[in-house]
Design a protein around this motif. Sequence first.
Motif, PDB file in Angstrom:
ATOM      1  N   ASP A   1       0.860  -0.916  -0.259  1.00 29.27           N
ATOM      2  CA  ASP A   1      -0.321   0.304  -0.432  1.00 29.27           C
ATOM      3  C   ASP A   1       0.629   1.695  -0.379  1.00 29.27           C
ATOM      4  O   ASP A   1       0.339   1.890  -0.132  1.00 29.27           O
ATOM      5  CB  ASP A   1      -1.152   0.116   1.535  1.00 29.27           C
TER       6      ASP A   1
ATOM      7  N   ASP B   1      -0.084   4.196  -8.206  1.00 28.43           N
ATOM      8  CA  ASP B   1      -0.198   4.836  -7.294  1.00 28.43           C
ATOM      9  C   ASP B   1      -0.324   4.289  -6.072  1.00 28.43           C
ATOM     10  O   ASP B   1      -0.873   4.735  -5.382  1.00 28.43           O
ATOM     11  CB  ASP B   1      -2.103   4.685  -8.030  1.00 28.43           C
TER      12      ASP B   1
ATOM     13  N   LYS C   1      -3.940   6.658   0.500  1.00 26.44           N
ATOM     14  CA  LYS C   1      -4.216   5.680  -0.135  1.00 26.44           C
ATOM     15  C   LYS C   1      -5.595   4.904   0.083  1.00 26.44           C
ATOM     16  O   LYS C   1      -6.433   4.587  -0.945  1.00 26.44           O
ATOM     17  CB  LYS C   1      -3.139   5.189   0.021  1.00 26.44           C
ATOM     18  N   LYS C   2      -5.903   4.355   0.655  1.00 26.47           N
ATOM     19  CA  LYS C   2      -7.342   3.309   1.469  1.00 26.47           C
ATOM     20  C   LYS C   2      -8.507   3.951   0.408  1.00 26.47           C
ATOM     21  O   LYS C   2      -9.348   3.415  -0.189  1.00 26.47           O
ATOM     22  CB  LYS C   2      -7.151   3.626   3.165  1.00 26.47           C
TER      23      LYS C   2
ATOM     24  N   ARG D   1      -8.528   6.969  -1.563  1.00 22.89           N
ATOM     25  CA  ARG D   1      -7.881   6.649  -2.983  1.00 22.89           C
ATOM     26  C   ARG D   1      -8.943   5.193  -3.919  1.00 22.89           C
ATOM     27  O   ARG D   1      -9.479   5.650  -4.149  1.00 22.89           O
ATOM     28  CB  ARG D   1      -6.821   6.847  -3.077  1.00 22.89           C
ATOM     29  N   ASP D   2      -7.917   4.163  -2.987  1.00 23.06           N
ATOM     30  CA  ASP D   2      -8.425   2.790  -3.772  1.00 23.06           C
ATOM     31  C   ASP D   2      -9.662   2.625  -3.206  1.00 23.06           C
ATOM     32  O   ASP D   2     -10.449   2.176  -3.718  1.00 23.06           O
ATOM     33  CB  ASP D   2      -7.875   2.241  -2.409  1.00 23.06           C
ATOM     34  N   ARG D   3     -10.799   3.304  -2.305  1.00 23.05           N
ATOM     35  CA  ARG D   3     -12.146   2.834  -1.959  1.00 23.05           C
ATOM     36  C   ARG D   3     -12.628   3.832  -3.219  1.00 23.05           C
ATOM     37  O   ARG D   3     -13.964   3.506  -3.728  1.00 23.05           O
ATOM     38  CB  ARG D   3     -12.611   3.784  -0.662  1.00 23.05           C
TER      39      ARG D   3
ATOM     40  N   LYS E   1     -11.605   4.635  -5.757  1.00 22.96           N
ATOM     41  CA  LYS E   1     -11.388   3.755  -7.178  1.00 22.96           C
ATOM     42  C   LYS E   1     -13.097   2.548  -7.511  1.00 22.96           C
ATOM     43  O   LYS E   1     -12.983   2.352  -8.438  1.00 22.96           O
ATOM     44  CB  LYS E   1     -10.143   3.819  -7.432  1.00 22.96           C
ATOM     45  N   GLU E   2     -11.957   1.862  -6.441  1.00 26.24           N
ATOM     46  CA  GLU E   2     -13.408   0.969  -6.714  1.00 26.24           C
ATOM     47  C   GLU E   2     -14.793   0.742  -6.664  1.00 26.24           C
ATOM     48  O   GLU E   2     -15.560   0.471  -7.542  1.00 26.24           O
ATOM     49  CB  GLU E   2     -13.261  -0.334  -4.787  1.00 26.24           C
TER      50      GLU E   2
ATOM     51  N   LYS F   1     -12.578  -1.418 -15.475  1.00 32.08           N
ATOM     52  CA  LYS F   1     -12.229  -2.687 -14.749  1.00 32.08           C
ATOM     53  C   LYS F   1     -11.748  -3.425 -15.372  1.00 32.08           C
ATOM     54  O   LYS F   1      -9.805  -3.786 -15.047  1.00 32.08           O
ATOM     55  CB  LYS F   1     -13.458  -2.752 -13.357  1.00 32.08           C
TER      56      LYS F   1
END
Length: 320
Positions: free
Chosen positions: A71, A99, A146-147, A149-151, A153-154, A169
């Motif tokens: 991460d 990323d 980062k987490k 941004r990940d969410r 993005k998901e 995706k």
Amino acid sequence: GAAWNEKPDFASDISCELKDEEAAKPRVLIVDDQLFNLKLLESALKEDYIVMTADNGIEALELATGKSQPDIILLDIIMPVMDGYEVCIRLREMPETRDIPVIFLSALKNEKNEEYALQLGVVDYITKPFSLPIIKGRLRNHVEQKKYRDRQKENSYIDELTQIANRRKFNETVTMEWNRARRNGNSLSVLMIDVDCFKKYNDFYGHLEGDKCLYKIAQTLKSNVKRSSDLVARWGGEEFACVLTDTDRIGAMLVGERLRRAVVKLSIPSEISDVDRVVTASIGVATALPAVDNSLEELLHKADMALYKAKKTGRNCVCT
Ligand code: GH3
Ligand code: MG
Ligand code: MG
Ligand code: MG
């Protein structure tokens, strides 16, 4: 009753809990050519992170592009063979590592070095000798972002109607897996799946029923690919695409056949279908060895051609 080979209940419970906790921990990759630094940082961080370590740039790139990606990366600058700058440049070049936030951790204290590092897009620059509490604090903040941004993005990866992955995706995944397969010399397969006579279905049952049908098919396709690295996505309209990693032509045909049957087995009534009056789908399969056949576009085109063949062959079938 319990089968002879079943683990006792409590054992599976414990291993489950541990797994969940490990899964919740962020992963940090520490890269430094000095073993002492690696050990020091590892022991300071291992309580809150899953720690990965590398003592050179090449190994760092391998870990960053591997199956369980970090991460965040703590990166030393001065290292033999490949320095931290170069590692950073390569990380930024690849979509699958672009990323991952990088923090430089370096003995280089002058302005020019820090300025250059920031130009490369690192999120932070910490000088040695470092303070462990400061490193921990900065790591925590960057990982939190980062987490987040990940969410975000998901969410941007999910198709609204079917609740499976969308085309964006799919494109990102298939590109990433193409590159991975080329590096590892593995084959890669793609399936194109198209619901049969769906225009007629809509005309007969109405668009709302059509939507429900697409949802059911999408969910069934998704639950019928078994490996975590495989992906089913909505390509658009009544078409779905599936990428199968490390899968040859025969393996892909088997999955295609399983998916075709799964759609039939859903038994969605369809007066307009001549296959037992249920909704069916046609599937095109294509396989490539990315090291040799070097275009992803070509692979997708081949899958499309195979689908076209399946339609011409009479629908409700798998072609290659
Ligand atoms: P074929 O067997 O050759 O694939 O015939 P088809 O009728 O399925 O193919 P065609 O491409 O002619 O028509 C696709 C239809 O799928 C047209 C459109 O009404 C329907 N469709 C596409 N997207 C959606 C959607 O999101 N919801 C619904 N209900 N229908 C959709
Ligand atoms: Mg060094
Ligand atoms: Mg179509
Ligand atoms: Mg169709």
